[in-house]
Design a protein around this motif. Structure first.
Motif, mmCIF file in Angstrom:
data_model
loop_
_atom_site.group_PDB
_atom_site.id
_atom_site.type_symbol
_atom_site.label_atom_id
_atom_site.label_comp_id
_atom_site.label_asym_id
_atom_site.label_seq_id
_atom_site.Cartn_x
_atom_site.Cartn_y
_atom_site.Cartn_z
ATOM 1 N N THR A 23 34.103 38.644 45.291
ATOM 2 C CA THR A 23 32.875 38.929 46.037
ATOM 3 C C THR A 23 31.745 39.288 45.083
ATOM 4 O OG1 THR A 23 34.148 39.660 47.957
ATOM 5 C CG2 THR A 23 31.866 40.418 47.813
ATOM 6 N N ALA A 24 32.053 40.104 44.083
ATOM 7 C CA ALA A 24 31.040 40.477 43.087
ATOM 8 C C ALA A 24 30.523 39.242 42.361
ATOM 9 C CB ALA A 24 31.623 41.482 42.096
ATOM 10 N N ARG A 25 31.431 38.355 41.981
ATOM 11 C CA ARG A 25 31.013 37.126 41.289
ATOM 12 C C ARG A 25 30.112 36.276 42.187
ATOM 13 N NH1 ARG A 25 36.571 37.460 39.372
ATOM 14 N NH2 ARG A 25 36.516 37.856 37.118
ATOM 15 N N VAL A 34 24.594 43.895 41.126
ATOM 16 C CA VAL A 34 25.816 44.456 41.695
ATOM 17 C C VAL A 34 26.224 45.751 41.018
ATOM 18 C CG1 VAL A 34 26.697 42.231 42.536
ATOM 19 C CG2 VAL A 34 27.298 42.995 40.239
ATOM 20 N N ALA A 35 26.732 46.652 41.846
ATOM 21 C CA ALA A 35 27.367 47.880 41.370
ATOM 22 C C ALA A 35 28.842 47.757 41.728
ATOM 23 C CB ALA A 35 26.747 49.106 42.026
ATOM 24 N N LEU A 36 29.679 47.802 40.723
ATOM 25 C CA LEU A 36 31.115 47.605 40.871
ATOM 26 C C LEU A 36 31.802 48.962 40.875
ATOM 27 C CD1 LEU A 36 31.296 44.902 38.061
ATOM 28 C CD2 LEU A 36 31.015 44.485 40.525
ATOM 29 N N LEU A 37 32.436 49.315 41.975
ATOM 30 C CA LEU A 37 33.138 50.592 42.085
ATOM 31 C C LEU A 37 34.635 50.334 42.162
ATOM 32 C CD1 LEU A 37 30.220 51.338 42.937
ATOM 33 C CD2 LEU A 37 31.214 52.939 44.559
ATOM 34 N N ALA A 38 35.391 51.091 41.392
ATOM 35 C CA ALA A 38 36.851 50.999 41.415
ATOM 36 C C ALA A 38 37.439 52.112 40.573
ATOM 37 C CB ALA A 38 37.323 49.641 40.893
ATOM 38 N N ARG A 39 38.747 52.297 40.709
ATOM 39 C CA ARG A 39 39.450 53.288 39.892
ATOM 40 C C ARG A 39 39.765 52.750 38.506
ATOM 41 N NH1 ARG A 39 44.583 54.243 43.185
ATOM 42 N NH2 ARG A 39 44.237 52.033 43.446
ATOM 43 N N ARG A 40 39.990 51.449 38.404
ATOM 44 C CA ARG A 40 40.378 50.826 37.125
ATOM 45 C C ARG A 40 39.122 50.457 36.344
ATOM 46 N NH1 ARG A 40 44.723 46.664 39.529
ATOM 47 N NH2 ARG A 40 42.964 46.342 40.916
ATOM 48 N N VAL A 41 38.613 51.433 35.615
ATOM 49 C CA VAL A 41 37.317 51.301 34.942
ATOM 50 C C VAL A 41 37.326 50.205 33.877
ATOM 51 C CG1 VAL A 41 37.673 53.108 33.201
ATOM 52 C CG2 VAL A 41 35.373 52.637 34.075
ATOM 53 N N ASP A 42 38.436 50.001 33.208
ATOM 54 C CA ASP A 42 38.486 48.941 32.192
ATOM 55 C C ASP A 42 38.227 47.576 32.805
ATOM 56 O OD1 ASP A 42 41.000 49.355 33.505
ATOM 57 O OD2 ASP A 42 42.028 48.195 31.954
ATOM 58 N N ALA A 46 34.806 45.141 32.197
ATOM 59 C CA ALA A 46 34.934 43.744 31.765
ATOM 60 C C ALA A 46 34.209 42.815 32.733
ATOM 61 C CB ALA A 46 36.407 43.356 31.646
ATOM 62 N N LEU A 47 34.329 43.072 34.028
ATOM 63 C CA LEU A 47 33.652 42.251 35.022
ATOM 64 C C LEU A 47 32.138 42.409 34.913
ATOM 65 C CD1 LEU A 47 33.753 40.295 37.399
ATOM 66 C CD2 LEU A 47 34.110 42.279 38.911
ATOM 67 N N ALA A 48 31.667 43.630 34.720
ATOM 68 C CA ALA A 48 30.224 43.863 34.561
ATOM 69 C C ALA A 48 29.698 43.110 33.345
ATOM 70 C CB ALA A 48 29.932 45.360 34.449
ATOM 71 N N ASP A 49 30.452 43.118 32.256
ATOM 72 C CA ASP A 49 30.049 42.371 31.056
ATOM 73 C C ASP A 49 30.002 40.878 31.354
ATOM 74 O OD1 ASP A 49 29.855 44.720 29.610
ATOM 75 O OD2 ASP A 49 31.819 44.480 28.630
ATOM 76 N N GLU A 50 30.987 40.385 32.085
ATOM 77 C CA GLU A 50 31.027 38.966 32.465
ATOM 78 C C GLU A 50 29.815 38.586 33.313
ATOM 79 O OE1 GLU A 50 33.355 36.440 35.860
ATOM 80 O OE2 GLU A 50 34.600 37.821 34.683
ATOM 81 N N LEU A 51 29.465 39.445 34.264
ATOM 82 C CA LEU A 51 28.384 39.132 35.204
ATOM 83 C C LEU A 51 27.003 39.287 34.575
ATOM 84 C CD1 LEU A 51 29.764 40.850 38.422
ATOM 85 C CD2 LEU A 51 29.902 38.430 37.782
ATOM 86 N N GLY A 54 22.578 43.274 34.325
ATOM 87 C CA GLY A 54 22.520 44.699 34.620
ATOM 88 C C GLY A 54 23.595 45.205 35.558
ATOM 89 N N ALA A 55 24.680 44.443 35.736
ATOM 90 C CA ALA A 55 25.767 44.893 36.620
ATOM 91 C C ALA A 55 26.274 46.255 36.157
ATOM 92 C CB ALA A 55 26.905 43.884 36.616
ATOM 93 N N LEU A 56 26.487 47.134 37.120
ATOM 94 C CA LEU A 56 26.961 48.491 36.828
ATOM 95 C C LEU A 56 28.456 48.602 37.095
ATOM 96 C CD1 LEU A 56 24.283 50.725 38.600
ATOM 97 C CD2 LEU A 56 24.433 50.164 36.167
ATOM 98 N N ALA A 57 29.182 49.213 36.195
ATOM 99 C CA ALA A 57 30.592 49.537 36.389
ATOM 100 C C ALA A 57 30.678 51.045 36.583
ATOM 101 C CB ALA A 57 31.415 49.103 35.190
#
Length: 154
Positions: A23-25, A34-42, A46-51, A54-57
């Protein structure tokens, strides 16, 4: 073309894998910030870097209201608003239903139901400011279906 500051903002919970990451992609490809929220920060880093763009992790567990409040504050500070909240965080229990898993079922309700309610409540003011949308994604919690031959009683 929409400038980056005018681009719509989407917050996705459970963004570290599966439907949340997809969905983020899709939203980022469609021009959302996009602001990506999750427990698995790593994984969300990585997804924010891919996107890019200014995607936020943001590390946040939807069962932790304080973490969601901090995430909402950061999103407001970085993006100024929220246009879409995608409540995707969820867990599924694998295996047959059993009484021994009572605590696991309670945790599933905490994440899948109450987490979505809490995220909506925390981001509501930002969503109302821009007439935003809430998308709730649910999971099928039944994993074992017993099929019986025709005529055989349960």
């Amino acid at each position: 073309m929409t400038s980056i500051n005018q681009a719509p903002v989407a917050v996705i919970t459970g963004a570290s894998s599966g439907i949340g990451a997809a969905t983020a992609r899709a939203l980022a490809a469609g021009g959302h910030r996009v602001a990506l929220l999750a427990r698995r920060v790593d994984r969300i880093k990585a997804l924010a870097d891919e996107l890019g763009n200014g995607a936020l992790a943001i590390e946040a567990d939807v069962t932790d209201r304080d973490a969601l409040v901090a995430a909402a504050d950061r999103v407001r500070k970085e993006f100024g608003r929220v246009d879409v909240l995608v409540n995707n965080a969820g867990i599924m229990l694998l295996g047959p239903f059993s009484a021994e898993q009572r605590a696991d079922y309670r945790q599933m309700v905490e994440v899948n139901l109450l987490g979505a309610i809490t995220a909506a409540e925390v981001f509501l003011d930002q969503l109302k400011d821009g007439g935003g949308d809430i998308v709730n994604i649910s999971r099928l919690a039944i994993h074992e279906i017993l099929l019986r031959p025709a005529g055989q009683e349960l």
